[in-house]
Scaffold this active site. Structure first.
Site, PDB file in Angstrom:
ATOM      1  N   ARG A 227       0.814  -1.229   0.000  1.00  0.00           N
ATOM      2  CA  ARG A 227       0.000   0.000   0.000  1.00  0.00           C
ATOM      3  C   ARG A 227       0.838   1.265   0.000  1.00  0.00           C
ATOM      4  O   ARG A 227       0.297   2.365  -0.025  1.00  0.00           O
ATOM      5  CB  ARG A 227      -0.980  -0.029   1.174  1.00  0.00           C
ATOM      6  CG  ARG A 227      -0.358  -0.337   2.512  1.00  0.00           C
ATOM      7  CD  ARG A 227      -1.416  -0.724   3.538  1.00  0.00           C
ATOM      8  NE  ARG A 227      -0.832  -1.148   4.806  1.00  0.00           N
ATOM      9  CZ  ARG A 227      -0.443  -2.385   5.095  1.00  0.00           C
ATOM     10  NH1 ARG A 227      -0.570  -3.357   4.203  1.00  0.00           N
ATOM     11  NH2 ARG A 227       0.051  -2.683   6.281  1.00  0.00           N
ATOM     12  N   LYS A 471      -8.271 -15.729   2.309  1.00  0.00           N
ATOM     13  CA  LYS A 471      -7.608 -16.232   1.097  1.00  0.00           C
ATOM     14  C   LYS A 471      -7.515 -17.750   1.138  1.00  0.00           C
ATOM     15  O   LYS A 471      -7.806 -18.440   0.156  1.00  0.00           O
ATOM     16  CB  LYS A 471      -6.187 -15.663   0.993  1.00  0.00           C
ATOM     17  CG  LYS A 471      -6.080 -14.240   0.509  1.00  0.00           C
ATOM     18  CD  LYS A 471      -4.590 -13.876   0.317  1.00  0.00           C
ATOM     19  CE  LYS A 471      -4.411 -12.379   0.318  1.00  0.00           C
ATOM     20  NZ  LYS A 471      -3.019 -11.941   0.269  1.00  0.00           N
TER      21      LYS A 471
HETATM   22  O1  F6P Z   1      -4.363  -9.333   0.345  1.00  0.00           O
HETATM   23  C1  F6P Z   1      -3.873  -8.067   0.671  1.00  0.00           C
HETATM   24  C2  F6P Z   1      -2.693  -7.715  -0.176  1.00  0.00           C
HETATM   25  O2  F6P Z   1      -1.590  -8.492   0.175  1.00  0.00           O
HETATM   26  C3  F6P Z   1      -2.352  -6.228  -0.064  1.00  0.00           C
HETATM   27  O3  F6P Z   1      -1.607  -5.926   1.044  1.00  0.00           O
HETATM   28  C4  F6P Z   1      -1.648  -6.012  -1.363  1.00  0.00           C
HETATM   29  O4  F6P Z   1      -1.549  -4.652  -1.693  1.00  0.00           O
HETATM   30  C5  F6P Z   1      -2.541  -6.788  -2.292  1.00  0.00           C
HETATM   31  O5  F6P Z   1      -2.944  -7.914  -1.546  1.00  0.00           O
HETATM   32  C6  F6P Z   1      -1.909  -7.214  -3.581  1.00  0.00           C
HETATM   33  O6  F6P Z   1      -0.778  -8.019  -3.354  1.00  0.00           O
HETATM   34  P1  F6P Z   1       0.272  -8.285  -4.487  1.00  0.00           P
HETATM   35  O7  F6P Z   1       0.819  -6.956  -4.932  1.00  0.00           O
HETATM   36  O8  F6P Z   1       1.321  -9.159  -3.871  1.00  0.00           O
HETATM   37  O9  F6P Z   1      -0.431  -8.968  -5.630  1.00  0.00           O
END
Ligand code: F6P
Length: 501
Positions: A227, A471
């Protein structure tokens, strides 16, 4: 009053409508200091493992100060940052000047979710030219209608697909990326598809192993939280779409806020003051939500971005050391652009039982559209903050109704309904203009506010264990939806699986 306003990196913050006396503010600063904000800020900029549960540094400021000399857990990182920026610039300049395969580049499909989506999407919507020669489309959701809409009507020959995932294991992103790659392949074959597919990841080997041309894999690092990642190659699509110079200006605006956060005294430090107002509302007054209302159509996505930034960072019930949190932590964040929200949920904000503090964002000078519309927009943001604070007393309402000749019986019923209790706090943040620099500073302001709040609350703002359970259960349920053996569930879940299978 003067203590309640502050200027920082081109932004003006007015906190004078917050329930903070001079003494209250001083107490808030003392609280932040006692919680160790100065040491934690220093640790973050020094690349120490401030994300303790994952033993990671949190070093997004290194991304926006490429001339700097940062280290993460003692390992130098700035040279890599510079090298990646140089590769991004080379690709952006080349695609904008020369197009792709002898044709102009007309569209980029950015695939990613959460931090790999919300930041770039916000920046694009905030800064995109109305007549952008390259269109950006975004696909995040694993709802197939999203990638279908993103690809619809595009010519694969003039499209670049960019798959963005820090982990490169995220279900939604991998599924959408597969659909997009197959779409390219179907028309252009393997080589044509490879030439038009890029990936951005903190696991670049995983991206390359999935078949992406290593020349088109752009890295970021485990010391960049998802984020907090829009300052990295995660914004490759945006850097191409806007032009690299605009992206550099965005970084420069954020770097200016970093300097303010590092060097301004806590009493005059914008992220610290915003955090104190939040903590006062949340813990002092028990207010469990905050509305963010940008009076700028181009910032419509800011509330959604802040939902992830604040709720994923500080939505924790357990402290960094594993003990239960002693106070309430991140509130629910929601919002929409003004004036639209006024005609939707503002009723509750003015007269609901719960008091919801607000943040207004106003842009002083607007270069798009007629000036008289902009004056109307500004009059609304100023008036809403005033109305929420001052309210309208029942006595004033009664007098007004009497003057109109309304009967005493009807006044008894109507007056309470037309009364505004007031004392509904807000902060107003003013940008002189919406530019890459002020946008960068605004987002960085919120990032640092999150750090200050997390420090006061004693939580780790940089992990997100709360997203894991859903998840793994989704994978279990997927097995059943695909015909696998039934698993044990609660009765409601069993019935839903039966219904949706
Ligand atoms: O599930 C939450 C999360 O891990 C967030 O913190 C992150 O921004 C998003 O999923 C996407 O993750 P990634 O960039 O690893 O695909």
């Amino acid at each position: 009053m003067q203590a309640m306003t502050v200027e920082a990196a081109g932004l003006y913050l007015d906190l004078a409508k917050q329930p903070l006396s001079t003494e209250g503010l001083a107490a808030g600063v003392a609280l932040a200091r006692a919680a160790g904000i100065e040491a934690r800020r220093a640790a973050l900029f020094a690349g120490q493992a401030v994300n303790a549960s994952e033993h990671r540094a949190v070093l997004h400021p290194a991304l926006r100060d490429p001339g700097g000399d940062f280290s993460a857990l003692g390992q130098p990182v700035s040279a890599e940052v510079r090298a990646t920026l140089a590769r991004m610039k080379a690709l952006a300049d080349d695609l904008r000047a020369n197009g792709i395969g002898g044709k102009p580049l007309k569209a980029i499909v950015h695939i990613g979710i959460g931090g790999s989506d919300l930041g770039p999407r916000l920046v694009w919507e905030a800064l995109r030219p109305l007549d952008a020669p390259i269109a950006l489309r975004f696909a995040a959701n694993v709802d197939g209608s999203e990638i279908a809409a993103a690809l619809h009507g595009l010519d694969p020959a003039t499209t670049l697909v960019v798959a963005v995932s820090k982990a490169f294991t995220t279900q939604e992103t991998l599924a959408n990326a597969t659909v997009a790659r197959d779409w390219l392949r179907a028309t252009l074959g393997e080589d044509g598809a490879r030439a038009r597919f890029a990936a951005v990841s903190a696991a670049p080997d995983r991206a390359a192993a999935s078949g992406v041309d290593p020349q088109k894999v752009f890295a970021f690092w485990d010391w960049v939280g998802g984020r907090f990642s829009l300052w990295s190659a995660v914004s490759l699509s945006v850097a191409i779409g806007l032009g690299f110079e605009m992206f550099e200006r965005l970084l420069a605006g954020a770097a200016a806020m970093d300097r303010h956060f590092l060097y301004a005294p806590l009493e005059r430090n914008a992220p610290v003051l915003l955090a104190i107002a939040q903590v006062m509302n949340r813990d002092g007054l028990g207010r469990s939500a905050r509305a963010v209302i940008p009076y700028a159509r181009r910032l419509t996505l800011l509330p959604a971005f802040l939902q992830q930034l604040e709720m994923e960072s500080n939505g924790k019930r357990v402290r960094t050391d594993g003990r239960p949190a002693e106070h309430a932590t991140a509130p629910v964040v929601f919002g929409d652009a003004g004036t639209n929200g006024q005609h939707a949920f503002f009723q509750q904000l003015h007269q609901g039982v719960d008091v919801v503090p607000l943040e207004f964002i106003a842009v002083a000078k607007q270069d798009e559209g007629p000036a008289e519309l902009h004056r109307k927009l500004l009059s609304n943001v100023i008036a809403q903050a005033e109305a929420l604070l001052v309210g309208k007393s029942e006595a004033a309402v009664r007098a007004e109704l009497q003057a109109k000749g309304v009967s005493i019986a009807e006044i008894e019923i109507l007056a309470p309904q037309k009364t505004f209790p007031g004392n509904r706090p807000s902060t107003t943040i003013v940008l002189d203009r919406l530019t890459p620099e002020t946008l960068g500073a605004l987002i960085a302001l919120y990032e640092h506010k999150v750090l200050v709040e997390g420090t006061i609350w004693g939580v780790n703002s940089f992990d997100q264990w709360g997203v894991e359970l859903g998840k793994s259960l989704a994978n279990r349920v997927l097995g059943e939806l695909e015909g696998g053996a039934a698993q044990a569930h609660d009765p409601s879940t069993t019935a839903l699986i039966a219904r949706l299978r």
